[in-house]
Design a protein around this motif. Structure first.
Motif, PDB file in Angstrom:
ATOM      1  N   GLY A  85      45.930  57.981  49.418  1.00 12.41           N
ATOM      2  CA  GLY A  85      44.590  58.127  48.837  1.00 12.41           C
ATOM      3  C   GLY A  85      44.333  57.177  47.695  1.00 12.41           C
ATOM      4  N   GLY A  86      45.218  56.204  47.491  1.00 11.20           N
ATOM      5  CA  GLY A  86      45.064  55.239  46.411  1.00 11.20           C
ATOM      6  C   GLY A  86      46.033  55.509  45.285  1.00 11.20           C
ATOM      7  N   GLY A  87      45.913  54.693  44.244  1.00  5.50           N
ATOM      8  CA  GLY A  87      46.801  54.831  43.102  1.00  5.50           C
ATOM      9  C   GLY A  87      47.603  53.566  42.856  1.00  5.50           C
ATOM     10  N   HIS A  88      48.585  53.696  41.986  1.00  7.53           N
ATOM     11  CA  HIS A  88      49.387  52.561  41.564  1.00  7.53           C
ATOM     12  C   HIS A  88      50.826  53.020  41.418  1.00  7.53           C
ATOM     13  CE1 HIS A  88      51.195  50.054  38.251  1.00  7.53           C
ATOM     14  NE2 HIS A  88      50.682  49.070  38.976  1.00  7.53           N
ATOM     15  N   ALA A  89      51.760  52.186  41.878  1.00 12.49           N
ATOM     16  CA  ALA A  89      53.181  52.502  41.778  1.00 12.49           C
ATOM     17  C   ALA A  89      53.881  51.452  40.933  1.00 12.49           C
ATOM     18  CB  ALA A  89      53.807  52.565  43.163  1.00 12.49           C
ATOM     19  N   VAL A  90      54.965  51.857  40.311  1.00 11.67           N
ATOM     20  CA  VAL A  90      55.844  50.933  39.592  1.00 11.67           C
ATOM     21  C   VAL A  90      57.226  51.034  40.218  1.00 11.67           C
ATOM     22  CG1 VAL A  90      56.886  50.294  37.389  1.00 11.67           C
ATOM     23  CG2 VAL A  90      54.556  51.247  37.444  1.00 11.67           C
ATOM     24  N   CYS A  91      57.797  49.880  40.586  1.00 13.18           N
ATOM     25  CA  CYS A  91      59.155  49.842  41.130  1.00 13.18           C
ATOM     26  C   CYS A  91      59.973  48.840  40.337  1.00 13.18           C
ATOM     27  CB  CYS A  91      59.142  49.490  42.616  1.00 13.18           C
ATOM     28  SG  CYS A  91      58.651  47.785  42.979  1.00 13.18           S
ATOM     29  N   SER A  92      61.255  48.735  40.660  1.00 18.42           N
ATOM     30  CA  SER A  92      62.125  47.812  39.934  1.00 18.42           C
ATOM     31  C   SER A  92      62.163  46.443  40.617  1.00 18.42           C
ATOM     32  CB  SER A  92      63.544  48.384  39.850  1.00 18.42           C
ATOM     33  OG  SER A  92      64.275  48.085  41.028  1.00 18.42           O
ATOM     34  N   ASP A  93      62.821  45.501  39.948  1.00 18.98           N
ATOM     35  CA  ASP A  93      62.919  44.134  40.480  1.00 18.98           C
ATOM     36  C   ASP A  93      64.175  43.922  41.320  1.00 18.98           C
ATOM     37  OD1 ASP A  93      64.745  44.280  38.429  1.00 18.98           O
ATOM     38  OD2 ASP A  93      64.194  42.384  37.486  1.00 18.98           O
ATOM     39  N   VAL A  94      64.836  44.996  41.732  1.00 16.48           N
ATOM     40  CA  VAL A  94      66.025  44.863  42.589  1.00 16.48           C
ATOM     41  C   VAL A  94      65.892  45.710  43.856  1.00 16.48           C
ATOM     42  CG1 VAL A  94      67.587  44.263  40.709  1.00 16.48           C
ATOM     43  CG2 VAL A  94      67.260  46.675  41.303  1.00 16.48           C
ATOM     44  N   GLU A  95      64.671  46.031  44.235  1.00 17.69           N
ATOM     45  CA  GLU A  95      64.476  46.955  45.345  1.00 17.69           C
ATOM     46  C   GLU A  95      64.790  46.328  46.706  1.00 17.69           C
ATOM     47  OE1 GLU A  95      63.938  50.152  44.908  1.00 17.69           O
ATOM     48  OE2 GLU A  95      63.839  49.787  42.736  1.00 17.69           O
ATOM     49  N   HIS A  96      65.254  47.187  47.594  1.00 17.74           N
ATOM     50  CA  HIS A  96      65.448  46.866  49.006  1.00 17.74           C
ATOM     51  C   HIS A  96      64.083  46.768  49.672  1.00 17.74           C
ATOM     52  CE1 HIS A  96      66.673  47.697  53.223  1.00 17.74           C
ATOM     53  NE2 HIS A  96      67.890  47.346  52.859  1.00 17.74           N
ATOM     54  N   THR A 140      50.517  56.518  39.621  1.00 18.45           N
ATOM     55  CA  THR A 140      50.815  57.863  40.106  1.00 18.45           C
ATOM     56  C   THR A 140      52.265  58.021  40.538  1.00 18.45           C
ATOM     57  OG1 THR A 140      50.015  57.174  42.299  1.00 18.45           O
ATOM     58  CG2 THR A 140      48.457  58.346  40.874  1.00 18.45           C
ATOM     59  N   VAL A 141      52.978  56.889  40.733  1.00 20.60           N
ATOM     60  CA  VAL A 141      54.325  56.948  41.292  1.00 20.60           C
ATOM     61  C   VAL A 141      55.255  55.983  40.554  1.00 20.60           C
ATOM     62  CG1 VAL A 141      55.737  56.521  43.354  1.00 20.60           C
ATOM     63  CG2 VAL A 141      53.468  57.548  43.595  1.00 20.60           C
ATOM     64  N   LEU A 142      56.436  56.455  40.202  1.00 20.14           N
ATOM     65  CA  LEU A 142      57.560  55.593  39.833  1.00 20.14           C
ATOM     66  C   LEU A 142      58.550  55.643  40.981  1.00 20.14           C
ATOM     67  CD1 LEU A 142      58.521  56.232  36.080  1.00 20.14           C
ATOM     68  CD2 LEU A 142      56.954  54.541  37.032  1.00 20.14           C
ATOM     69  N   CYS A 143      59.044  54.479  41.395  1.00 23.20           N
ATOM     70  CA  CYS A 143      59.991  54.426  42.510  1.00 23.20           C
ATOM     71  C   CYS A 143      61.067  53.409  42.192  1.00 23.20           C
ATOM     72  CB  CYS A 143      59.265  54.031  43.799  1.00 23.20           C
ATOM     73  SG  CYS A 143      60.363  53.888  45.238  1.00 23.20           S
ATOM     74  N   CYS A 144      62.316  53.777  42.442  1.00 28.51           N
ATOM     75  CA  CYS A 144      63.390  52.805  42.236  1.00 28.51           C
ATOM     76  C   CYS A 144      64.620  53.217  43.032  1.00 28.51           C
ATOM     77  CB  CYS A 144      63.745  52.669  40.764  1.00 28.51           C
ATOM     78  SG  CYS A 144      64.553  54.106  40.053  1.00 28.51           S
ATOM     79  N   THR A 145      65.470  52.243  43.244  1.00 26.30           N
ATOM     80  CA  THR A 145      66.767  52.508  43.837  1.00 26.30           C
ATOM     81  C   THR A 145      67.689  53.097  42.783  1.00 26.30           C
ATOM     82  OG1 THR A 145      68.613  51.529  45.034  1.00 26.30           O
ATOM     83  CG2 THR A 145      67.614  50.181  43.336  1.00 26.30           C
ATOM     84  N   ALA A 146      68.612  53.935  43.205  1.00 26.82           N
ATOM     85  CA  ALA A 146      69.592  54.476  42.252  1.00 26.82           C
ATOM     86  C   ALA A 146      70.591  53.407  41.846  1.00 26.82           C
ATOM     87  CB  ALA A 146      70.319  55.676  42.856  1.00 26.82           C
ATOM     88  N   HIS A 336      70.893  40.842  52.624  1.00 19.34           N
ATOM     89  CA  HIS A 336      71.033  42.294  52.499  1.00 19.34           C
ATOM     90  C   HIS A 336      69.686  43.025  52.458  1.00 19.34           C
ATOM     91  CE1 HIS A 336      74.479  40.197  50.647  1.00 19.34           C
ATOM     92  NE2 HIS A 336      75.193  41.098  51.306  1.00 19.34           N
ATOM     93  N   CYS A 337      68.671  42.436  53.096  1.00 20.98           N
ATOM     94  CA  CYS A 337      67.324  43.029  53.138  1.00 20.98           C
ATOM     95  C   CYS A 337      66.784  43.286  51.739  1.00 20.98           C
ATOM     96  CB  CYS A 337      67.314  44.329  53.945  1.00 20.98           C
ATOM     97  SG  CYS A 337      67.845  44.164  55.650  1.00 20.98           S
ATOM     98  N   ALA A 338      67.210  42.484  50.771  1.00 22.22           N
ATOM     99  CA  ALA A 338      66.804  42.710  49.375  1.00 22.22           C
ATOM    100  C   ALA A 338      66.532  41.382  48.683  1.00 22.22           C
ATOM    101  CB  ALA A 338      67.871  43.503  48.642  1.00 22.22           C
ATOM    102  N   PRO A 339      65.483  40.649  49.102  1.00 17.08           N
ATOM    103  CA  PRO A 339      65.225  39.340  48.491  1.00 17.08           C
ATOM    104  C   PRO A 339      64.914  39.423  47.003  1.00 17.08           C
ATOM    105  CG  PRO A 339      63.379  40.019  49.877  1.00 17.08           C
ATOM    106  CD  PRO A 339      64.498  40.963  50.155  1.00 17.08           C
ATOM    107  N   ALA A 340      64.339  40.533  46.560  1.00 16.11           N
ATOM    108  CA  ALA A 340      64.037  40.671  45.124  1.00 16.11           C
ATOM    109  C   ALA A 340      65.320  40.657  44.307  1.00 16.11           C
ATOM    110  CB  ALA A 340      63.257  41.961  44.872  1.00 16.11           C
ATOM    111  N   ALA A 341      66.338  41.364  44.796  1.00 19.84           N
ATOM    112  CA  ALA A 341      67.617  41.390  44.088  1.00 19.84           C
ATOM    113  C   ALA A 341      68.291  40.025  44.113  1.00 19.84           C
ATOM    114  CB  ALA A 341      68.531  42.446  44.703  1.00 19.84           C
TER     115      ALA A 341
END
Length: 382
Positions: A85-96, A140-146, A336-341
């Motif tokens: 329904g919309g919104g904005h997320a923040v993720c890290s710079d090492v995400e898969h 609305t969302v924070l998302c990151c890899t552990a 490793h499917c993780a170009p950002a990392a």
């Protein structure tokens, strides 16, 4: 074969997992599709598996443990369910890419936006502050890899969960590399959605995964169909797990996943991680002495996943892996499917080689791997 590609898929599987898969094929029917003995046996297996997952990962209600095909599906279900329904997320710079591609798809379609927060593996407070600064009024969302699947560096999950709770944001965690190796607790870490693969550190079969759901945020469905419940309605059930589990589940795989989780639970996550760090210590020591090798992985500490990633000067990572494979050693090379990392590690030109152990890796295998690599290196990799 010396198998050191366990961050991709653990091998071999415990005997209890193999036996459980067979039990699922021989002793169980289709849950919710009948009141006969085989259907009831399937329902019991599923509930016990949910209880095991809830116990292992600090989930209050086992009914909120949703089975899916893999961690990627779980992340898509969580992110698209929260941001449809919309919104904005923040993720890290090492995400898969299991995080980056769904967020990118939502962004280019105009449905939702996202920002990337820089991580500092040596300064957790700085990482949290970077996430804080990336939050906007629309977030609305924070998302990151552990932890990174490239370097193994752990993120400050507990502090980020506290930040998400402080700002009333949904906290989605990719537990692909951490599950079964690093401690994760939905309750303690304020995680709203924990996404897990069955086939890695939980020692289950491929094609199994989990989406563990807290009770603060409902998810929009992304697939509808038969659930064996409320069949007279064209609307999907509101209750979990049925709302997100339509169609026939991979019951044999889930039986195997349950056995894998029980295997991890019995051994203890901290004990498993400590053993892996001991096995990887000689790898770090020997590779660090090689002037042609550059280590890319995080230090072997309780905060990081116990894997070793490296490059060889002037040699594409795939060439290193090919030479090792020809000598009987299985590792993972490339991106490793993780170009950002890899962008963060400055390894986008040739990727990197990743060595990852399991509970079945022993010192003899590590010694043999190091000897083989040394022989290959002396012959001259090109």
């Amino acid at each position: 074969m010396i198998y050191l590609d366990n961050a991709a898929t653990t091998y071999p599987k415990p005997p209890s997992v193999l036996a459980a898969v067979v039990r699922g094929l021989e002793k169980c029917g289709n849950h919710g599709r009948g009141g006969h003995t085989l259907s009831l046996a399937a329902a019991e297996e599923l509930w016990t598996a949910r209880e095991t997952a809830a116990r292992l990962f600090g989930l209050d209600n086992p009914a909120r443990a949703v089975f899916c095909e893999n961690c990627t599906m779980a992340l898509n279900m969580a992110l698209k369910g929260l941001l449809s329904g919309g919104g904005h997320a923040v993720c890290s710079d090492v995400e898969h890419n299991a995080v980056m591609r769904p967020l990118h798809a939502l962004s280019v379609s105009g449905v939702a936006a996202f920002s990337v927060a820089e991580t500092d593996p040596e300064n957790e407070e700085k990482t949290v502050e970077n996430f804080r600064r990336a939050i906007t009024p629309d977030t609305t969302v924070l998302c990151c890899t552990a932890c990174s699947n490239v370097t193994g560096a752990g993120l400050p999950i507990r502090a980020l969960g506290a930040l998400a709770r402080e700002r009333n944001l949904a906290f989605v965690v990719d537990g692909a590399q951490a599950a079964g190796t690093l401690p994760l607790s939905m309750k303690r870490d304020n995680i709203d959605f924990l996404c897990l693969p069955g086939h890695k550190g939980l020692y289950g079969p491929m094609g199994t995964g989990l989406l563990l759901c807290g009770d603060r945020y409902p998810l929009c469905t992304w697939m509808e169909g038969g659930t064996g419940s409320q069949s007279l309605s064209y609307y999907p059930p509101e209750e979990l797990p049925d709302r997100l589990e339509c169609g026939t589940l991979n019951l044999p795989g889930i039986c195997g996943l349950r056995a894998g989780m029980e295997f991890v639970e019995k051994r203890g996550i901290e004990a498993i991680a400590a053993a892996k760090r001991r096995e990887m210590a000689p790898v770090v020591e020997q590779l660090a002495e090689n002037p042609r090798v550059t280590l890319c992985s995080a230090p072997l500490s309780p905060q990081n996943a116990p894997l070793v990633t490296f490059t060889v000067a002037g040699v594409p990572s795939e060439r290193v892996a090919e030479a090792l494979a020809a000598a009987g050693v299985a590792v993972r090379a490339g991106y490793h499917c993780a170009p950002a990392a890899h962008a963060k590690c400055d390894t986008l030109d040739a990727g990197a080689v990743r060595v990852s152990p399991s509970v079945f890796t022993d010192g003899r295998q590590i010694t043999a791997f190091l000897k083989i690599f040394d022989e290959i290196d002396k012959k001259g990799l090109q």
